[in-house]
Design a protein around this motif. Structure first.
Motif, short mmCIF file in Angstrom:
data_model
loop_
_atom_site.label_atom_id
_atom_site.label_comp_id
_atom_site.label_asym_id
_atom_site.label_seq_id
_atom_site.Cartn_x
_atom_site.Cartn_y
_atom_site.Cartn_z
N LYS A 175 0.97 -1.24 -0.05
CA LYS A 175 -0.13 -0.06 0.05
C LYS A 175 0.86 1.22 0.01
N LEU A 176 0.18 2.26 -0.72
CA LEU A 176 1.06 3.54 -0.37
C LEU A 176 0.33 4.37 0.84
N SER A 177 1.18 5.49 1.31
CA SER A 177 0.52 6.22 2.60
C SER A 177 1.19 7.40 2.52
N ARG A 178 0.43 8.48 3.01
CA ARG A 178 1.28 9.76 3.16
C ARG A 178 2.31 9.69 4.05
N GLU A 179 2.09 9.10 5.14
CA GLU A 179 2.93 8.81 6.14
C GLU A 179 4.38 8.13 5.47
N GLU A 180 4.19 6.97 4.76
CA GLU A 180 5.35 6.30 4.48
C GLU A 180 6.15 7.24 3.26
N LEU A 181 5.49 7.95 2.62
CA LEU A 181 5.95 8.87 1.68
C LEU A 181 6.85 9.97 2.20
N ASP A 182 6.17 10.51 3.38
CA ASP A 182 7.12 11.45 4.17
C ASP A 182 8.33 10.95 4.66
N ASP A 183 7.81 9.87 5.23
CA ASP A 183 9.32 8.85 5.94
C ASP A 183 10.41 8.80 4.88
N ILE A 184 10.12 8.23 3.82
CA ILE A 184 10.89 8.19 2.55
C ILE A 184 11.76 9.25 2.43
N ALA A 185 10.97 10.35 2.09
CA ALA A 185 11.56 11.70 1.59
C ALA A 185 12.73 12.22 2.77
N ARG A 186 12.11 12.04 3.80
CA ARG A 186 12.94 12.73 5.00
C ARG A 186 14.15 11.86 4.88
N LEU A 187 14.09 10.16 4.85
CA LEU A 187 15.33 9.52 5.14
C LEU A 187 16.31 9.71 3.81
N ARG A 188 15.69 10.11 2.59
CA ARG A 188 16.43 10.21 1.31
C ARG A 188 17.27 11.52 1.76
N THR A 189 16.49 12.91 2.29
CA THR A 189 17.31 13.75 2.38
C THR A 189 18.53 13.56 3.33
N GLU A 190 18.28 12.81 4.33
CA GLU A 190 19.50 12.73 5.34
C GLU A 190 20.51 11.78 4.68
N LEU A 191 20.07 10.81 3.93
CA LEU A 191 20.90 9.79 3.40
C LEU A 191 21.82 10.38 2.38
N GLU A 192 21.00 10.67 1.40
CA GLU A 192 21.57 11.26 -0.01
C GLU A 192 22.63 12.59 0.26
N GLY A 193 22.21 13.40 1.49
CA GLY A 193 22.65 14.31 1.74
C GLY A 193 24.18 14.05 2.26
N MET A 194 24.07 13.07 3.17
CA MET A 194 25.33 12.40 3.82
C MET A 194 26.15 11.93 2.69
N ALA A 195 25.74 11.20 1.91
CA ALA A 195 26.37 10.39 0.80
C ALA A 195 27.16 11.56 -0.39
N LEU A 196 26.47 12.62 -0.51
CA LEU A 196 26.75 13.56 -1.44
C LEU A 196 27.90 14.08 -0.67
N GLU A 197 28.03 14.45 0.49
CA GLU A 197 29.09 15.20 1.23
C GLU A 197 30.29 14.30 0.86
N ARG A 198 30.14 13.11 1.48
CA ARG A 198 31.27 12.33 1.45
C ARG A 198 31.61 12.10 -0.09
N ALA A 199 30.76 12.13 -1.10
CA ALA A 199 31.37 12.00 -2.54
C ALA A 199 32.12 12.96 -3.03
N ILE A 200 31.53 14.17 -2.55
CA ILE A 200 32.31 15.44 -2.80
C ILE A 200 33.81 15.41 -2.25
N ALA A 201 33.86 14.87 -0.94
CA ALA A 201 35.31 14.78 -0.42
C ALA A 201 36.24 13.67 -1.39
N HIS A 202 35.58 12.58 -1.78
CA HIS A 202 36.38 11.73 -2.17
C HIS A 202 36.45 11.56 -3.61
#
Lengths: 222, 222
Positions: free
Chosen positions: A76-103
């Motif tokens: 199923k899809l849900s608003r709550e899950e979409l919010d969850d995914i978007a928030r986590l994406r922000t944190e994880l991809e942000g983290m990964a991008l910083e590291r990628a730029i460093a390396h």
DNA sequence: GTAGGTTAAAAAATCGATTATTTTGTCTAA
DNA sequence: TTAGACAAAATAATCGATTTTTTAACCTAC
């Protein structure tokens, strides 16, 4: 080529797995729908065993839910899950991008420019946008590729797939494409300039804009 | 009971899946080892189909690697991967703990105290430490349970399993148990006091200490 | 009419056997 | 000897059929 971008370990995917994954992410199945295994067998022209093994892998990956003795369902899809995914994406991809730029090295810079260029040139009307989607995924993958963490890349990819279940709801999608596409190029510029914090801020904004698209589609859908 | 703690979606695990997962995490297979399917079939007394489906799920989960037409292998271990896992655990579990402390209610507090108590009381010599391991996993799961993100919990669980492949190398393990156990209780205290930043700092240290144990075991192992 | 229970149909899961692929062992020729 | 080709054995993957479980339909009793 692209020796930088290695697949996450543990995946020697069968053709049927790849196709089903694509179709699940692309929204060719209704959310909540129960999959009729015999129908799938005919539709995709595969035997029962390879099909079931693919379905099992997709369930472990999170693109299907497996219920006790009653087969497989599209989650199923849900608003709550979409919010969850978007928030986590922000944190994880942000983290990964910083590291990628460093390396990231010169090869990465070239790959990045190439991926952005291909994405820009892609004809979004072609093949129901599948080609554009493929290049878009590839661009984001390239962006974070040299972050140095196989597991982080794995989770990001998984979240990307989940996010796209929302973003790709409904028909076509040249929505606010121009604006998002501009951000892709800005991201490349900032990455090449090695401006990690600006890049991260832009990435936050980029994901947020995509989130708004996804949310709108989700709400229209329901 | 424990209605707070919901399993991540997508998993209706078969008995053979659970047992294999436990044995893979517990180090009953050599890293890099190739699994002889027919042997497993007899050893675990299951049919070929359920076994293969379990192996496929485990491969998607990351506890096995599946190679083209040559079956399943136990993933290799490496210093680099251990570092990667420990670092990501620090980031993700820290994040989750902060959120849990912000959102956890009275039921959570009670669950947490109970989990910590059971862990302390557990006899580590029993059943080759399996019971202690189970309660230890359960404690950490409880700690972050009300973080509000199903996907974050899912990733944390996955990383925990991967981490334990290193930490549980070799025989038994009442190593520096006392010190780590004290930290568990300190974590509960800080969580109940809602001191997020202190809790997070302690969690960082806790994971780091576990990492040192795991690293030592890995190096002795190799 | 409806709840509860029985039976028939459908679907999922598993099994036993077959097919395809890889691995191992052996032979031959350089 | 050793590299390469071939054959035989072992193993993985797949198929078709069977068994088990769930779902749907129907019937009866209240």
């Amino acid at each position: 080529m692209n020796k930088h971008i290695q697949l996450p370990a543990g995946s020697a995917s069968s053709p049927i797995y790849d196709v089903l994954r694509r179709d699940l992410v692309g929204g060719r199945f209704k959310a909540g729908e129960k999959l009729a295994i015999n129908a799938l067998k005919e539709q995709y022209q595969v035997g029962l065993s390879p099909l079931r093994e693919a379905l099992n892998k997709l369930a472990a990956y999170g693109l299907l839910v497996q219920e006790n003795q009653r087969g497989f369902r599209v989650p199923k899809l849900s608003r709550e899950e979409l919010d969850d995914i978007a928030r986590l994406r922000t944190e994880l991809e942000g983290m990964a991008l910083e590291r990628a730029i460093a390396h990231g090295d010169a090869v990465w810079e070239a790959d990045l420019l190439a991926a952005a260029h291909r994405l820009k040139r892609a004809d979004i009307t072609l093949d129901k946008g599948e080609e554009w989607e493929r290049l878009h995924t590839q661009f984001h993958r390239t962006l974070v590729a040299p972050c140095g963490s196989v597991w982080l890349l794995r989770f990001i990819e998984q979240l990307h797939d989940q996010f796209d279940r929302y973003r790709r709801l409904g028909p076509k999608m040249p929505t606010i494409r121009q604006e998002l596409d501009d951000q892709h190029h800005e991201l490349v510029e900032l990455a090449l300039k090695r401006d990690a914090s600006a890049a991260r801020a832009l990435m936050d904004d980029h994901i947020h804009k995509s989130y708004e698209v996804a949310l709108a589609r989700y709400q229209k859908h329901a």
